[in-house]
Design a protein around this motif. Structure first.
Motif, PDB file in Angstrom:
ATOM      1  N   PHE A  42       4.366   9.150 -10.718  1.00 31.28           N
ATOM      2  CA  PHE A  42       3.645   8.841  -9.674  1.00 31.28           C
ATOM      3  C   PHE A  42       4.280   9.305  -8.430  1.00 31.28           C
ATOM      4  O   PHE A  42       4.024   8.808  -7.410  1.00 31.28           O
ATOM      5  CB  PHE A  42       3.027   7.676  -9.555  1.00 31.28           C
ATOM      6  N   SER A  43       5.105  10.262  -8.633  1.00 34.21           N
ATOM      7  CA  SER A  43       6.133  10.680  -7.590  1.00 34.21           C
ATOM      8  C   SER A  43       5.451  11.246  -6.221  1.00 34.21           C
ATOM      9  O   SER A  43       5.891  10.859  -4.970  1.00 34.21           O
ATOM     10  CB  SER A  43       7.303  11.679  -7.854  1.00 34.21           C
ATOM     11  N   TRP A  44       4.294  12.025  -6.612  1.00 31.32           N
ATOM     12  CA  TRP A  44       3.578  12.672  -5.550  1.00 31.32           C
ATOM     13  C   TRP A  44       3.003  11.620  -4.607  1.00 31.32           C
ATOM     14  O   TRP A  44       2.947  11.579  -3.275  1.00 31.32           O
ATOM     15  CB  TRP A  44       2.436  13.542  -5.781  1.00 31.32           C
ATOM     16  N   TRP A  45       2.323  10.507  -5.198  1.00 29.84           N
ATOM     17  CA  TRP A  45       1.616   9.400  -4.567  1.00 29.84           C
ATOM     18  C   TRP A  45       2.809   8.689  -3.913  1.00 29.84           C
ATOM     19  O   TRP A  45       2.299   8.037  -2.721  1.00 29.84           O
ATOM     20  CB  TRP A  45       1.066   8.507  -5.618  1.00 29.84           C
ATOM     21  N   VAL A  46       3.696   8.403  -4.511  1.00 29.43           N
ATOM     22  CA  VAL A  46       4.754   7.473  -3.825  1.00 29.43           C
ATOM     23  C   VAL A  46       5.361   8.149  -2.497  1.00 29.43           C
ATOM     24  O   VAL A  46       5.363   7.380  -1.658  1.00 29.43           O
ATOM     25  CB  VAL A  46       6.218   7.053  -4.928  1.00 29.43           C
ATOM     26  N   SER A  47       5.490   9.241  -2.753  1.00 25.78           N
ATOM     27  CA  SER A  47       6.114   9.881  -1.545  1.00 25.78           C
ATOM     28  C   SER A  47       4.880  10.078  -0.436  1.00 25.78           C
ATOM     29  O   SER A  47       5.365  10.080   0.617  1.00 25.78           O
ATOM     30  CB  SER A  47       6.350  11.605  -1.783  1.00 25.78           C
ATOM     31  N   ARG A  48       4.049  10.173  -0.738  1.00 23.92           N
ATOM     32  CA  ARG A  48       2.499  10.384   0.093  1.00 23.92           C
ATOM     33  C   ARG A  48       2.638   8.944   0.737  1.00 23.92           C
ATOM     34  O   ARG A  48       2.425   8.823   2.130  1.00 23.92           O
ATOM     35  CB  ARG A  48       1.386  10.694  -0.554  1.00 23.92           C
ATOM     36  N   MET A  49       2.648   8.067   0.076  1.00 24.53           N
ATOM     37  CA  MET A  49       2.588   6.690   0.670  1.00 24.53           C
ATOM     38  C   MET A  49       3.933   6.078   1.675  1.00 24.53           C
ATOM     39  O   MET A  49       3.664   5.504   2.435  1.00 24.53           O
ATOM     40  CB  MET A  49       2.327   5.513  -0.403  1.00 24.53           C
ATOM     41  N   ALA A  50       5.085   6.990   1.117  1.00 27.64           N
ATOM     42  CA  ALA A  50       6.243   6.406   2.059  1.00 27.64           C
ATOM     43  C   ALA A  50       6.076   6.861   3.387  1.00 27.64           C
ATOM     44  O   ALA A  50       6.520   6.581   4.160  1.00 27.64           O
ATOM     45  CB  ALA A  50       7.286   7.145   1.232  1.00 27.64           C
ATOM     46  N   THR A  51       5.272   8.295   3.264  1.00 24.01           N
ATOM     47  CA  THR A  51       5.259   9.219   4.660  1.00 24.01           C
ATOM     48  C   THR A  51       4.367   8.179   5.547  1.00 24.01           C
ATOM     49  O   THR A  51       4.455   7.912   6.776  1.00 24.01           O
ATOM     50  CB  THR A  51       4.719  10.380   4.435  1.00 24.01           C
ATOM     51  N   GLN A  52       3.204   7.469   5.056  1.00 29.57           N
ATOM     52  CA  GLN A  52       2.156   6.951   5.680  1.00 29.57           C
ATOM     53  C   GLN A  52       2.868   5.603   6.109  1.00 29.57           C
ATOM     54  O   GLN A  52       2.711   5.250   7.277  1.00 29.57           O
ATOM     55  CB  GLN A  52       0.992   6.792   4.957  1.00 29.57           C
ATOM     56  N   ASN A  53       3.571   4.865   5.246  1.00 28.88           N
ATOM     57  CA  ASN A  53       4.383   3.666   5.396  1.00 28.88           C
ATOM     58  C   ASN A  53       5.539   3.904   6.767  1.00 28.88           C
ATOM     59  O   ASN A  53       5.476   2.967   7.483  1.00 28.88           O
ATOM     60  CB  ASN A  53       4.969   3.155   4.565  1.00 28.88           C
ATOM     61  N   ALA A  54       5.954   5.131   6.943  1.00 24.97           N
ATOM     62  CA  ALA A  54       6.762   5.312   8.181  1.00 24.97           C
ATOM     63  C   ALA A  54       5.981   5.608   9.252  1.00 24.97           C
ATOM     64  O   ALA A  54       6.474   5.071  10.463  1.00 24.97           O
ATOM     65  CB  ALA A  54       7.582   6.611   7.609  1.00 24.97           C
ATOM     66  N   LEU A  55       4.670   5.923   9.095  1.00 24.69           N
ATOM     67  CA  LEU A  55       3.928   6.427  10.331  1.00 24.69           C
ATOM     68  C   LEU A  55       3.191   5.088  10.894  1.00 24.69           C
ATOM     69  O   LEU A  55       2.877   4.925  11.970  1.00 24.69           O
ATOM     70  CB  LEU A  55       3.128   7.458  10.106  1.00 24.69           C
ATOM     71  N   PHE A  56       2.758   4.204   9.895  1.00 21.25           N
ATOM     72  CA  PHE A  56       1.911   2.991  10.161  1.00 21.25           C
ATOM     73  C   PHE A  56       2.457   1.880   9.746  1.00 21.25           C
ATOM     74  O   PHE A  56       3.257   1.930   9.137  1.00 21.25           O
ATOM     75  CB  PHE A  56       0.581   3.441   9.614  1.00 21.25           C
ATOM     76  N   ASP A  57       2.010   0.731  10.232  1.00 19.93           N
ATOM     77  CA  ASP A  57       2.397  -0.463  10.033  1.00 19.93           C
ATOM     78  C   ASP A  57       1.315  -1.252   8.744  1.00 19.93           C
ATOM     79  O   ASP A  57       1.740  -1.970   8.117  1.00 19.93           O
ATOM     80  CB  ASP A  57       2.193  -1.559  11.121  1.00 19.93           C
ATOM     81  N   ILE A  58       0.161  -0.529   8.846  1.00 18.68           N
ATOM     82  CA  ILE A  58      -0.900  -1.079   8.055  1.00 18.68           C
ATOM     83  C   ILE A  58      -1.551   0.454   7.455  1.00 18.68           C
ATOM     84  O   ILE A  58      -1.726   1.350   8.180  1.00 18.68           O
ATOM     85  CB  ILE A  58      -1.853  -1.830   8.458  1.00 18.68           C
ATOM     86  N   VAL A  59      -1.991   0.634   6.073  1.00 23.45           N
ATOM     87  CA  VAL A  59      -2.302   1.452   5.683  1.00 23.45           C
ATOM     88  C   VAL A  59      -3.518   1.380   4.923  1.00 23.45           C
ATOM     89  O   VAL A  59      -3.665   0.465   4.027  1.00 23.45           O
ATOM     90  CB  VAL A  59      -1.550   2.464   4.812  1.00 23.45           C
ATOM     91  N   ARG A  60      -4.764   1.780   5.165  1.00 22.10           N
ATOM     92  CA  ARG A  60      -6.085   1.618   4.326  1.00 22.10           C
ATOM     93  C   ARG A  60      -6.152   2.737   3.270  1.00 22.10           C
ATOM     94  O   ARG A  60      -5.999   3.886   3.790  1.00 22.10           O
ATOM     95  CB  ARG A  60      -7.310   1.777   5.412  1.00 22.10           C
ATOM     96  N   ILE A  61      -6.407   2.675   2.101  1.00 21.44           N
ATOM     97  CA  ILE A  61      -7.130   3.571   0.968  1.00 21.44           C
ATOM     98  C   ILE A  61      -8.354   3.692   1.243  1.00 21.44           C
ATOM     99  O   ILE A  61      -9.058   2.719   0.460  1.00 21.44           O
ATOM    100  CB  ILE A  61      -6.236   3.013  -0.266  1.00 21.44           C
TER     101      ILE A  61
END
Length: 506
Positions: free
Chosen positions: A282-301
């Motif tokens: 799931f490397s694409w998803w993990v990379s995607r979430m890592a980017t969002q985690n850097a930009l935000f404190d909370i992330v909604r799916i």
């Protein structure tokens, strides 16, 4: 084993929902029709801090297609260049006042101008300029996994007059190695400007996030579960999606027929090839979430239920009727995400008809779900959106970007529906008085057990239906709403501050 979602949501908080595009323009700035990361974004953080709000929720901040929907973007990673503040580029000496006073020039042209100045600065022996050059190189290296393909994708898209990648000549569409090598050489300057644009966006966003943190305001982001077919993600890694030998979609995403729509909803996004993704951890998803985690404190799916099972519609079908539920490896995917990002704070959008299996997946990872009070007053005592049914592990709203404003919603109710609302409000009070919207619904949201209560900015301003952000199922007139500070009166600000204090929220 149940995982505890280590998060900011362990205490009662309040939030405001406002997309970046809905910010006003700065009085002295050229208005390109979209809010940005300039002075007004910082002013909004100050406003939230002043009234005691600790969460600012936005919509997805990626680069949209021509319809401006933040849920159909050209990349799951790249930021929207429309949000770049030109005034901040001016403050860095990359633009001057003459640049900003041109009437016909586009923001993209001005960012390109800023890059040329930035490149010239590289020739100077100045510590600040040298530092920024180094930061740019570090950014490109750190984000190379998605940035290199995205920059080439966007440069090629311009080369082919904005045609979708599926219409490009075969060598480009099918990513022939020699063809792309030559394209990178021919389009090197354009590619670098695109990389620079993303560097500017990320730099400005992270500066805003850092400022918000000094005011104890946390940023709450949003990601669509699916990506657009015409995106750098699908073009660059087609094996991660269910495509045929010609790279056409075999099945598309949507939801089945229900009470609200007899033919369901055919969204048209490609489905994931979960077997291929699982084989790659799931490397694409993990990379995607890592980017969002850097930009935000909370992330909604968004559309969280699609991580348990998704409605697959044959691409040849015009409606969503003849689809089927196909299982997705949500447990394995979330395990991979939390293994890589153990402190990520996620929220599940679990609206609509949710199965026990979806609930079990959400609870396994201790993810808060969503509750919308506009859905609460059907007349049934077991309605899960009624305020007294809302559990602490929830994010409660008067409405979201897909709902009417609360004032507009209330005005549209028939006498029976309005009676249900009034009866509930009366029963929640120690003494009766007239119903006032949206104030009464705001009170109910904040008084609920939900750890996080969020109010759209339109409801704070008590605006009617003409200020709605989006009407699902429509193709025009959406995503354009912006507010101005003149709409905010002192009584509204004082009222929100009072209810936040009274309900022990921050």
């Amino acid at each position: 084993m149940k995982r505890t979602n280590l998060s900011l949501l362990s205490q009662r908080r309040s939030g405001v929902l406002l997309h970046i595009s809905s910010l006003p323009s700065s009085p002295d700035a050229h208005d390109f029709g979209v809010g940005d990361l300039g002075a007004e974004a910082y002013r909004f953080v100050d406003f939230l801090s002043r009234i005691g709000v600790s969460v600012w929720q936005t919509l997805p901040i990626n680069m949209p297609h021509a319809d401006n929907s933040p849920y159909q973007c050209l990349s799951a990673f790249a930021g929207n260049p429309d949000f770049i503040s030109l005034e901040r580029l001016q403050s860095q000496g990359l633009l001057n006042q003459k640049d900003l006073t041109g009437e016909s020039i586009s923001k993209a042209d001005l960012i390109a101008t800023a890059y040329e100045v930035f490149r010239e600065q590289a020739k100077q022996v100045e510590s600040l300029a040298e530092k920024e050059q180094l930061n740019f190189k570090k950014f490109c290296k750190k984000q190379a996994r998605w940035l290199n393909d995205f920059a080439l994708f966007l440069a090629l898209r311009h080369k082919f007059n904005l045609a979708g990648w599926q219409y490009w000549p075969d060598g480009y569409k099918n990513r022939d190695v020699a063809t792309l090598k030559q394209a990178r050489k021919e389009l090197a300057h354009e590619i670098t400007i695109i990389q620079f644009t993303q560097f500017v966006f990320f730099t400005q966003w992270l500066a805003l996030k850092a400022y918000a943190a000094t005011k104890n305001v946390y940023l709450f982001g949003d990601i669509p579960i699916f990506v657009a077919y015409d995106s750098a993600d699908v073009w660059a890694q087609p094996h991660f999606f269910k495509l045929d030998d010609y790279k056409n979609m075999e099945v598309v995403a949507g939801v089945p027929p229900d009470y609200f729509c007899a033919t369901g909803q055919r969204w048209g996004n490609p489905h994931y090839n979960w077997d291929a993704m699982a084989a790659d951890n799931f490397s694409w998803w993990v990379s995607r979430m890592a980017t969002q985690n850097a930009l935000f404190d909370i992330v909604r799916i968004d559309h969280f239920r699609g991580l348990q099972a998704a409605w697959e519609i044959p691409a040849s079908e015009d409606t969503a009727i003849n689809g089927q539920w196909v299982l997705a490896p949500g447990e394995a995917l979330l395990a991979a995400i939390f293994k890589a990002l153990p402190k990520i704070c996620l929220v599940a959008e679990d609206l609509g008809i949710i199965t026990p299996e979806v609930d079990a997946l959400r609870h396994q990872y201790d993810l808060p779900g969503m509750k919308i009070l506009q859905f609460a007053f059907s007349g049934q005592d077991d309605n899960p959106y009624l305020p007294h049914h809302i559990e602490a592990s929830s994010v409660a709203y008067t409405g979201t970007h897909d709902n009417d404003t609360t004032l507009g919603w209330y005005n549209s109710l028939d006498d029976s529906q309005r009676g249900h609302v009034q009866a509930y409000i009366y029963s929640s009070r120690s003494e009766e008085h007239d119903v006032h919207m949206p104030a009464d619904l705001i009170n109910l949201v904040f008084e609920s057990h939900a750890q996080l209560a969020i109010i759209p900015m339109q409801d704070i301003l008590a605006l009617d239906s003409s200020h709605r952000m989006n009407t699902p199922g429509t193709c025009s007139g959406n995503w354009h709403w912006r507010f101005n500070w003149q709409q905010l009166i002192l009584a509204q600000e004082e009222s929100i501050t009072e209810v936040i204090t009274r309900t022990a929220r921050s």
